[in-house]
Motif scaffolding. Structure first.
Motif, short mmCIF file in Angstrom:
data_model
loop_
_atom_site.label_atom_id
_atom_site.label_comp_id
_atom_site.label_asym_id
_atom_site.label_seq_id
_atom_site.Cartn_x
_atom_site.Cartn_y
_atom_site.Cartn_z
N ALA A 125 49.44 14.97 -6.89
CA ALA A 125 49.76 14.27 -5.87
C ALA A 125 51.03 13.49 -6.53
O ALA A 125 52.02 13.19 -6.11
N ALA A 126 51.18 13.67 -7.97
CA ALA A 126 52.45 13.36 -8.13
C ALA A 126 54.13 14.15 -7.99
O ALA A 126 54.15 13.93 -7.03
N LEU A 127 53.66 15.81 -7.45
CA LEU A 127 54.44 16.84 -7.89
C LEU A 127 54.92 16.84 -6.33
O LEU A 127 54.97 17.37 -5.72
N GLY A 128 52.97 16.49 -4.97
CA GLY A 128 53.49 16.79 -4.30
C GLY A 128 54.51 15.40 -3.40
O GLY A 128 55.40 15.14 -3.03
N GLY A 162 45.60 23.79 -0.33
CA GLY A 162 45.43 22.22 -0.57
C GLY A 162 44.82 21.71 -0.64
O GLY A 162 44.65 20.73 0.87
N LEU A 163 43.98 20.83 -1.44
CA LEU A 163 42.52 20.23 -1.09
C LEU A 163 42.99 19.01 -2.32
O LEU A 163 42.34 19.13 -3.42
N ASP A 164 42.59 17.86 -2.17
CA ASP A 164 41.94 16.61 -2.85
C ASP A 164 41.04 16.23 -2.65
O ASP A 164 40.38 15.78 -1.58
N VAL A 165 40.53 16.11 -3.55
CA VAL A 165 38.64 15.64 -3.76
C VAL A 165 38.56 14.94 -4.02
O VAL A 165 38.74 14.71 -5.36
N GLY A 166 37.91 14.26 -3.68
CA GLY A 166 37.94 12.59 -3.76
C GLY A 166 36.45 12.05 -4.34
O GLY A 166 35.32 13.35 -3.86
N GLY A 167 36.05 10.98 -4.54
CA GLY A 167 34.24 10.54 -4.08
C GLY A 167 33.75 10.31 -2.93
O GLY A 167 32.23 10.92 -3.24
N THR A 168 34.49 10.78 -2.16
CA THR A 168 33.90 10.37 -0.87
C THR A 168 34.42 11.89 0.57
O THR A 168 33.75 11.57 1.08
N LYS A 169 35.58 11.74 -0.01
CA LYS A 169 36.24 12.58 1.61
C LYS A 169 37.27 14.20 0.74
O LYS A 169 37.47 14.01 -0.81
N ILE A 170 37.07 14.55 1.21
CA ILE A 170 38.25 15.98 0.66
C ILE A 170 39.23 15.78 2.29
O ILE A 170 39.02 15.83 3.31
N ASP A 171 40.54 15.46 0.97
CA ASP A 171 42.01 15.63 2.29
C ASP A 171 42.11 17.37 2.17
O ASP A 171 43.13 17.57 1.23
N ALA A 218 47.49 16.66 -1.29
CA ALA A 218 46.27 17.27 -1.50
C ALA A 218 47.80 19.02 -1.48
O ALA A 218 47.20 20.44 -1.20
N PHE A 219 48.86 18.32 -0.58
CA PHE A 219 50.16 19.63 -0.46
C PHE A 219 50.42 19.86 -1.90
O PHE A 219 51.08 20.83 -2.50
#
Length: 321
Positions: A125-128, A17-26, A302-303
Motif C-alpha cells: 500500500a505504501a508503494l501504491g 495486483g491483489l490486496d488480500v485481506g481478512g474478509t475480501k480481496i481487492d 492492490a495497485f
C-alpha cells in the motif's frame, strides 16, 4: 514458477495486483502504461488452500470483468498480512486468514501460469500510495484501520531498514500507563488510534464504531469526546514519529478509517497544530501541511502489489505491522 517458465511470457501485457485481506480481496488490472483498467472485490477464503483458490478465482473474475484473457497476465503481485518472505513468496502467521505457513507465490503462480510476487500488505500500500500520489523523494504511508501500521517509500522504492520494520509505528509506546496493547505493551500508538482498540474502549454495538464515536462526540457524549481526542492524538503522534525519525516529505494516510473523511483529516491537523503550539521547533516542521488523506476505498494496496509483481524483490522477512 521458475525463471525459465517466465521467459516465455513475451507478448503478455496485463499486470494484476491483489490486496488480500481478512474478509475480501481487492484486485486490479494494470495496463502497460500504468493505468488501472479493471477492478473488483471478492470474499477471501479461510485457510491456506482457500486463500490460494481465492487468489486464482479473483484473477479469473477480474479478467472476465475487464475484458482480457487470463493468458494476457504477465505478472501478479499479492499484498497480504502476516510475515512475508518476499524472496520466496512464503507467508507465515497470517492469523486473520487462517494461514500458518503458505508458499503463496509458488502455488498461485503454478495455477495462474505467470510469475507471482508476494509482499506485506502495508508495504504494498505504501508503494501504491506513493505512485498514485506522484510522491517523489520520500513518503511515509500511515495505515489507520483495525490496527495501525506504516511503511516508507524513498525515490519509488520501499525502504525497509535493517530487518524490514522501517516506519512501523503502531507498537511504539507513547504512554506506559495507557491501555493494554495486544503486543504486550501499554499505551502503544495503536491503542489510541487503531479502530479495533477504539471499538473495544467504546464497548457499544455498531457497524462502524469509530464513526459512532465521532457522532456521539459531536453530540456531547463525554466518553466519546475523550475517545475522539485519543484518535486524533494517536494519529498525530504517528505522524510526528514518522517525520522526526525519517524526515519524510509527506505522510499519506490510508486504511479503513479514511471513511471518516474530512473529520479525520481535520482532527489530525488540529492535533498537530496544538502539539506544536509551545514549540518553535515543531512549528518549523509544518507537520499539518505534510499530511494527505487517501480517498476512502483507494486501490493503493492492490495497485502497489501490481507494481511489486512487476519486479523481483530481494529475499527478506518483513513484519506485518
Amino acid at each position: 514458477m521458475t525463471d525459465a517458465d517466465a521467459a516465455g511470457l513475451d507478448g503478455r501485457s496485463i499486470r494484476v495486483g491483489l490486496d488480500v485481506g481478512g474478509t475480501k480481496i481487492d484486485a486490479v488490472a494494470v495496463s502497460p502504461d500504468g493505468q488501472i483498467v479493471g477492478r473488483l472485490r471478492r470474499p477471501t477464503g479461510w485457510g491456506e488452500d482457500a486463500v490460494v483458490d481465492s487468489v486464482v478465482e479473483a484473477v479469473a473474475a477480474l479478467a472476465r470483468e475487464a475484458g482480457f484473457a487470463p493468458s494476457d497476465v504477465v505478472s501478479a503481485g499479492i499484498g497480504i498480512p502476516g510475515l512475508v518472505d518476499s524472496g520466496t513468496g512464503r507467508v507465515l502467521h497470517a492469523v486473520n486468514l487462517g494461514v500458518e505457513t503458505l508458499d503463496l507465490a509458488d502455488r498461485a503462480g503454478d495455477r495462474l501460469g505467470a510469475p507471482v510476487h508476494v509482499e506485506n500488505d502495508v508495504k504494498a500500500a505504501a508503494l501504491g500510495a506513493a505512485m498514485l500520489r506522484g510522491a517523489g523523494g520520500s513518503m511515509a504511508y500511515l495505515n489507520l484501520g483495525t490496527g495501525v501500521a506504516a511503511g516508507i517509500v524513498v525515490d519509488g522504492r520501499i525502504w525497509r531498514g535493517a530487518r524490514g520494520t522501517a516506519g512501523e509505528v503502531g507498537h511504539l509506546s507513547v504512554d506506559p500507563n495507557g491501555r493494554a496493547c495486544g503486543c504486550g505493551q501499554r499505551g502503544c500508538i495503536e491503542t489510541f488510534c487503531g479502530g479495533g482498540a477504539l471499538a473495544r474502549a467504546w464497548g457499544r454495538p455498531g457497524a462502524l464504531p469509530v464513526r459512532d464515536i465521532l457522532d456521539a462526540a459531536d453530540a456531547g457524549d463525554p466518553e466519546a469526546v475523550a475517545l475522539r481526542a485519543d484518535l486524533f492524538h494517536g494519529a498525530a503522534a504517528a505522524v510526528r514519529v514518522l517525520v522526526l525519525s525519517a524526515d519524510v516529505e509527506r505522510v499519506v494516510i490510508g486504511g479503513g478509517l479514511t471513511a471518516l473523511g474530512e473529520r479525520l483529516e481535520r482532527g489530525i491537523r488540529s492535533a498537530l497544530l496544538a502539539g506544536a503550539g509551545s514549540s518553535a521547533f515543531m512549528r518549523s516542521l509544518h507537520l499539518d501541511e505534510r499530511i494527505d488523506l487517501l480517498p476512502a476505498g483507494s486501490p493503493a494496496a492492490a495497485f502497489g502489489a501490481a507494481l511489486i509483481g512487476a519486479s523481483v524483490p530481494s529475499k527478506e522477512i518483513v513484519s506485518h505491522g
